[in-house]
Design a protein around this motif. Structure first.
Motif, PDB file in Angstrom:
ATOM      1  N   VAL A  36      20.022  80.936  21.174  1.00  0.00           N
ATOM      2  CA  VAL A  36      20.169  82.286  21.741  1.00  0.00           C
ATOM      3  C   VAL A  36      18.811  82.990  21.769  1.00  0.00           C
ATOM      4  CG1 VAL A  36      21.263  84.537  21.432  1.00  0.00           C
ATOM      5  CG2 VAL A  36      22.588  82.454  21.055  1.00  0.00           C
ATOM      6  N   ASP A  96      22.866  89.925  19.759  1.00  0.00           N
ATOM      7  CA  ASP A  96      22.840  88.900  20.796  1.00  0.00           C
ATOM      8  C   ASP A  96      23.768  87.745  20.437  1.00  0.00           C
ATOM      9  OD1 ASP A  96      20.967  90.419  22.094  1.00  0.00           O
ATOM     10  OD2 ASP A  96      19.263  89.113  21.658  1.00  0.00           O
ATOM     11  N   TYR A  97      23.793  87.362  19.161  1.00  0.00           N
ATOM     12  CA  TYR A  97      24.632  86.240  18.749  1.00  0.00           C
ATOM     13  C   TYR A  97      26.104  86.571  18.952  1.00  0.00           C
ATOM     14  CZ  TYR A  97      20.208  85.416  16.289  1.00  0.00           C
ATOM     15  OH  TYR A  97      18.886  85.279  15.975  1.00  0.00           O
ATOM     16  N   ARG A  99      27.337  88.704  21.084  1.00  0.00           N
ATOM     17  CA  ARG A  99      27.613  88.787  22.531  1.00  0.00           C
ATOM     18  C   ARG A  99      27.779  87.400  23.141  1.00  0.00           C
ATOM     19  NH1 ARG A  99      24.182  87.945  26.270  1.00  0.00           N
ATOM     20  NH2 ARG A  99      22.389  88.298  24.891  1.00  0.00           N
ATOM     21  N   VAL A 100      26.868  86.475  22.829  1.00  0.00           N
ATOM     22  CA  VAL A 100      26.961  85.127  23.380  1.00  0.00           C
ATOM     23  C   VAL A 100      28.194  84.410  22.827  1.00  0.00           C
ATOM     24  CG1 VAL A 100      25.828  82.876  23.526  1.00  0.00           C
ATOM     25  CG2 VAL A 100      24.475  84.960  23.784  1.00  0.00           C
ATOM     26  N   ASP A 121      29.867  80.019  16.191  1.00  0.00           N
ATOM     27  CA  ASP A 121      29.331  78.973  17.057  1.00  0.00           C
ATOM     28  C   ASP A 121      30.132  77.675  17.069  1.00  0.00           C
ATOM     29  OD1 ASP A 121      28.658  78.440  14.435  1.00  0.00           O
ATOM     30  OD2 ASP A 121      26.725  77.557  14.915  1.00  0.00           O
ATOM     31  N   GLN A 152      26.392  80.735  29.700  1.00  0.00           N
ATOM     32  CA  GLN A 152      25.722  81.334  28.533  1.00  0.00           C
ATOM     33  C   GLN A 152      24.290  80.833  28.352  1.00  0.00           C
ATOM     34  OE1 GLN A 152      27.058  83.850  27.011  1.00  0.00           O
ATOM     35  NE2 GLN A 152      28.914  83.666  28.248  1.00  0.00           N
TER      36      GLN A 152
END
Length: 409
Positions: A36, A96-97, A99-100, A121, A152
């Motif tokens: 990411v 960010d993590y 969101r992804v 993840d 992504q």
């Protein structure tokens, strides 16, 4: 972006193996946090990158280029820098993590409603109900990989098998950026070639006990009488490992309500030991802001706030408080964490690390805030949401609490 598939080893398993009856997928992002970060810093692709805290923190993630030097997650940053001095060290961006991860989980749930997330993840998928619509499991696994990469911008590895245990092992064997199918008929052969440390539930102490018994492979475990394992390892562990060694795993993929995490939290290791409560309060505010931001980005609210404190001698304690209702408001999380810290009455004890965590997660969409008598209908949550929008447009930290506006921030 690479679509490299793992080359089959000994046996009839591989990306093109028979997937009849292999309805369980384990999908694991490749070096997720580092991947990411590379979306933000694409010029660093192909180079060693370490994501982590300061010199006294630990590695959160590392690219495979850094891993070849021996760097791995949870390793002290000081050691990681020595092992790979050429690596670029990046500060984590937890929003960010989240969101992804939300985007990845959305891909999974568009393919099958039976998704069991294990963390941000990785997740198990039961695709038995999607076969008629999308094709055999291996084709579905490749579809997952393609969509995650296209939507992504990161890669994942997928294991396809008839049980959760074997699917998880297969995804590990496919890394990075690979696909591995273990046919149902080949399950035992696949397992018996593995070392005992690969088995689910075998930690360092259990592995040491197995090796003392002369058991080095899963085949060795399988051919030891179950009562011998129960006597040596305990009733539950012995029975569990004997069943897994023969490929017996009755656990089913359990669909979650949508919360991909059991908890959301942040922690910080100070560059030097701290005994000033004002400094600790500032750090708690920073961590509460980060934690609440991640919760909002993931569409989650939590009901229990957990404070973590590690002293200079590495003694670690936690304290928690369950709120009257779920929240994702920075002010609520910080206020509770600060009160928990103050209640400790530490009297200038020297601290190495503090952390804030939000537990008891639920989907924010299904929760409604009960207004108190005289309370305004709009307030701190709306302010937080406005800050989130500003951060998305102008960058994280564009709007921050005044207390955090200093050279240190």
């Amino acid at each position: 972006m690479s679509r490299r598939a793992l080359r089959p080893g000994v046996g009839d398993w591989g990306p093109d193996a028979d997937d009849e009856g292999c309805d369980v997928l384990h999908v694991d992002m490749d070096a997720f946090y580092a991947s990411v970060e590379l979306l933000r810093y694409p010029e660093l692709r192909g180079t060693p990158v370490i994501v982590g805290g300061g010199s006294r923190g630990v590695v959160l993630s590392a690219t495979y280029e850094a891993r070849r030097s021996g760097v791995h997650a949870a390793m002290p940053m000081s050691r990681a820098r020595r092992l790979c001095p050429s690596a670029t060290v990046l500060t984590p961006h937890h929003g960010d993590y989240s969101r992804v991860s939300a985007g990845v989980m959305e891909v999974f749930r568009s393919i099958t409603p039976v998704v069991e997330p294990l963390s941000l993840d990785e997740a198990f998928l039961d695709v038995s109900g999607a076969v008629r619509r999308l094709g055999p499991p291996a084709r579905i696994a490749q579809l997952v990989r393609d969509r995650v990469a296209d939507e992504q911008g990161i890669t994942c590895s997928v294991g396809v098998a008839s049980t959760k245990f074997v699917a998880k092992l297969a995804s590990g064997g496919a890394k990075p950026d690979g696909l591995l199918v273990v046919p149902h008929a080949e399950t035992v052969a696949f397992l018996h070639a593995l070392p005992v440390g690969a088995m689910w539930g075998v930690g360092a102490r259990t592995e040491e006990a197995l090796l003392r018994l002369g058991l080095q492979t899963v085949a060795d475990i399988a051919h030891v009488p179950e009562h011998t394992l129960r006597r040596a390892l305990g009733e539950a562990t012995g029975r569990h490992l004997h069943a897994l060694a023969w490929g017996r795993d009755e656990r089913r993929v359990v669909a979650s309500s949508g919360a991909a995490e059991r908890s959301i939290g942040s922690e910080e290791t100070f560059s030097r030991d701290v005994d000033d409560p004002r400094v600790v309060h500032r750090e708690l505010l920073r961590l509460a802001e980060r934690t609440a931001t991640r919760a909002r980005a993931a569409g989650l609210v939590g009901r229990t706030v957990v404070l973590k404190v590690r002293f200079a001698d590495f003694t670690t304690i936690t304290r928690s408080r369950t709120l009257s209702e779920h929240t994702d408001v920075t002010r609520d999380v910080f206020g509770t964490a600060r009160d928990l810290f103050d209640a400790l009455g530490l009297q200038r004890a020297r601290l190495r690390l503090v952390g804030v965590r939000l537990e008891g997660l639920a989907d924010a969409a299904g929760r409604h805030h009960q207004l108190l008598l005289g309370e305004r209908p709009y307030g701190w949550r709306e302010a937080d949401t406005a800050v989130d929008r500003a951060g998305a447009r102008f960058g994280a930290g564009a709007v921050r609490p005044a207390t955090l506006l200093s050279p240190r921030s």
